[in-house]
Design an enzyme around this catalytic site. Sequence first.
Site, PDB file in Angstrom:
ATOM      1  N   GLU A  33     -86.629  40.637   9.667  1.00 13.62           N
ATOM      2  CA  GLU A  33     -86.683  39.808   9.848  1.00 13.62           C
ATOM      3  C   GLU A  33     -88.180  39.383  11.091  1.00 13.62           C
ATOM      4  OE1 GLU A  33     -85.686  36.231   7.244  1.00 13.62           O
ATOM      5  OE2 GLU A  33     -84.576  36.456   9.116  1.00 13.62           O
TER       6      GLU A  33
HETATM    7  C1  ACM Z   1     -81.212  37.999   6.784  1.00 11.75           C
HETATM    8  O1  ACM Z   1     -81.023  37.051   6.280  1.00 11.75           O
HETATM    9  N1  ACM Z   1     -81.942  37.956   7.835  1.00 11.75           N
HETATM   10  C2  ACM Z   1     -80.522  38.628   7.001  1.00 11.75           C
END
Ligand code: ACM
Length: 526
Positions: free
Chosen positions: A340
């Site tokens: 992310e």
């Molecule tokens: C995640 O759940 N951002 C790896």
Amino acid sequence: MKSTIVKTLMVCIGLVTALACTDQKKEINYPKTDLAQVALIPKPLKVVPTNSAFGLDNKTVIFTNQNAKGFKEVGEFLATKIASRLKFTVPVNTSTDESVERIIYINQTDTLASDSPEAYQLYIKNDSVLLNARTAAGAFRGIQTLRQLIPEHSNDTLAEQPMWLIPTGKISDAPNFEYRGAMLDVARHFFTVEEVKKYIDILAYYKYNAFHMHLTDDQGWRIEIKSWPKLTEVGGKTEVGGEEGGFYTQDEFKDLVAYAAERHIQIIPEVDMPGHTNAASLSYPILNGNGKALKPYTGTRVGFSTFDAKKDTVYAFLDDVIREIAAISPSPYFHIGGDESHATKKNDYILFVEKVEKLVQKHGKTMVGWNEISQAKIDPSSVNQFWNEPHNALVAAENGNKIIMSPAKKAYLDMKYDTLSKHGLNWAAYIPVNDAYNWDPETYVEGLSKESILGIEAPLWSETISNSFELEYLAFPRAIGYAELGWTPAAQRDWADYKNRLVGQVPYMNYMDINFYRTNLIDWGD
Ligand code: ACM
């Protein structure tokens, strides 16, 4: 002075693959018990009952191979667990006492059918338990099975010297996957050393062998880095919701690593980057790459922070961080996060992952990253942790990387069970206890072959939980099912059968004071 036990032991030591130690004494008329009926989780590969019982009591002793590395410690671990639960002492490698009547012998052997280092065999007879294992890790998994075989009650609780009857027979067992992990996010909320130890202790009982600690995120930095002290002085102060955070000193982290290692669990440290780095950049603003003013963050958004992938200082910083953590972390793996990173330009992200992989390797570790890292050109030895994007896992496998299976829709322990759940999120799915169990890591990503799969991991993100009580509500009983998904091959898994064995875990969960979720999908018998 040669007691029966010593003679029995000598017969045992002489055996390599024999079925069990020779019985030296006349048969005691034990009540019949059925090894096949015991609620073992994870389900062993092969169980052959012989319908009698071994009596565990204060006339039992444990012997181990004395020159096989770690075997004595496994025997001592078992003795400690017997002492704390059954309230009597079982000596380890010491007794020549005439009163000794039965032995548990933990034996090193290279002759097991499975070549897994965690394989073991248990031969339980009236007078002896012979546990064969190739390594101490295998012996440790075997004694978890033995612990699960100890019934809740003794034959006579009022007797001065009660006896716990363990059903006789043979168990041959080995894991389907070499990596069976759980992750705890200690960054969104901090969990104390004692809270983490309790979780590790329960995971060990179910034969987990990896504990991944998500040590850093936007809301907090949780591990002391001596060369960059503000990470914890500043970055360790906060957590989600604005409560006081916390951090582990390096000594505390070492203590956790040692506690896990005693349970043959490796701790994999994660420093999440280049995104999820607000707490680090707040501590050292020179690291910041998003050009925005920094302030402490105690919310639950993701994707807004990034390191500056073009700055040498960032890599000098990471060299220190990885060096210091690698030095106190015996696991071969170092997790760099990499998920992310929405505030990092794609080219910067790729540059960053490739440079950080080199730093991880420089400090002697194998890099692990969330599935996004497959956008970079990474070394085939690195490991990709699949969580949301099958394409990334397939690209990684094509590149020769092994995959850890953690699909958010099935394996995220922070997902609510259902709409009524007290804690948890639901952005990936609701994951009731049956859905958590009823999927197959080997077929979940179409086109991904078993050879590419290192194992399975159940992550527990902590936006909505802040102590053991809340942690356990989300983790249990689902984490028990993930243990079976990692250990037992799909052909031997069955929800109806598992459900019954799960009910059989209630005495252990109560004994451990685990706040498990009493889903109405299961008849808990109360
Ligand atoms: C995640 O759940 N951002 C790896």
